[in-house]
Design a protein around this motif. Sequence first.
Motif, PDB file in Angstrom:
ATOM      1  N   THR A   1       0.816  -1.211   0.000  1.00  0.00           N
ATOM      2  CA  THR A   1       0.000   0.000   0.000  1.00  0.00           C
ATOM      3  C   THR A   1       0.851   1.263   0.000  1.00  0.00           C
ATOM      4  N   VAL A   2       2.093   1.164   0.470  1.00  0.00           N
ATOM      5  CA  VAL A   2       2.990   2.332   0.436  1.00  0.00           C
ATOM      6  C   VAL A   2       4.211   2.108  -0.444  1.00  0.00           C
TER       7      VAL A   2
ATOM      8  N   HIS B   1       1.164  10.301   5.456  1.00  0.00           N
ATOM      9  CA  HIS B   1      -0.035  10.850   4.818  1.00  0.00           C
ATOM     10  C   HIS B   1      -1.220   9.888   4.872  1.00  0.00           C
TER      11      HIS B   1
ATOM     12  N   GLU C   1       4.552   8.468   2.487  1.00  0.00           N
ATOM     13  CA  GLU C   1       3.286   7.771   2.220  1.00  0.00           C
ATOM     14  C   GLU C   1       2.600   7.361   3.523  1.00  0.00           C
TER      15      GLU C   1
ATOM     16  N   ASN D   1      -1.528   6.644   3.990  1.00  0.00           N
ATOM     17  CA  ASN D   1      -1.765   5.752   2.855  1.00  0.00           C
ATOM     18  C   ASN D   1      -1.459   4.282   3.140  1.00  0.00           C
TER      19      ASN D   1
END
Length: 204
Positions: free
Chosen positions: A21-22, A90, A87, A92
Amino acid sequence: MSKIPFAVIFDMDGTLFQTETVLVPALHKTFDRLRREGLWQEDTPVKEYLRILGVPVSEVWRQLMPEASEAVRDRAAAWFLDDIIDEIEHGNGRLYPDVLTTLAVLADQGIPLFVASNGRQRYLAAIRTAFLLERYFIDFYSLDRFSLMSKSALVKQLLNDYGIEKAVMVGDRRSDIQARRIMGFGRLDAGLDLPTMKSCVGRM
């Protein structure tokens, strides 16, 4: 320090944290920058990276950029770490489903929990902060924290530091399996559902 009779040691990537996901967005950012700097001309090697996910950072960049100099690889690794942390910060990144519930149940049972990861300290710290994982874990061990070269050596250091007599390694990377074999303790596959994990831990 008193001995710990039993503990559960988790890998981070692909076990607790949905790394892709990152990592994939961060990888694209890093290679975009390498292309802008004239240090890379090809597409972003996403498939190659996912294939070797979990190996030590130095080996990652040797495999992704075999023709590059060590200085360029070091620069790419530094940029990549910055992009990954950006990432995560933020919002994510994602944990796997039921991870927090599982950790809470194990911690409520009084089972000492640890992380042993090939990831960098800053990376683990970002995940720990984002998901408040210090609520559940006693410590987070990383290779660069101790200047070690393998997961097996890292787990050995953890066992010795905390006087852990028996442990389960939760993770399915090759390095996790090697650590389990070398240290001679049990292994649980990543991705187990909560009832199965509780049952397996209860039998150790």
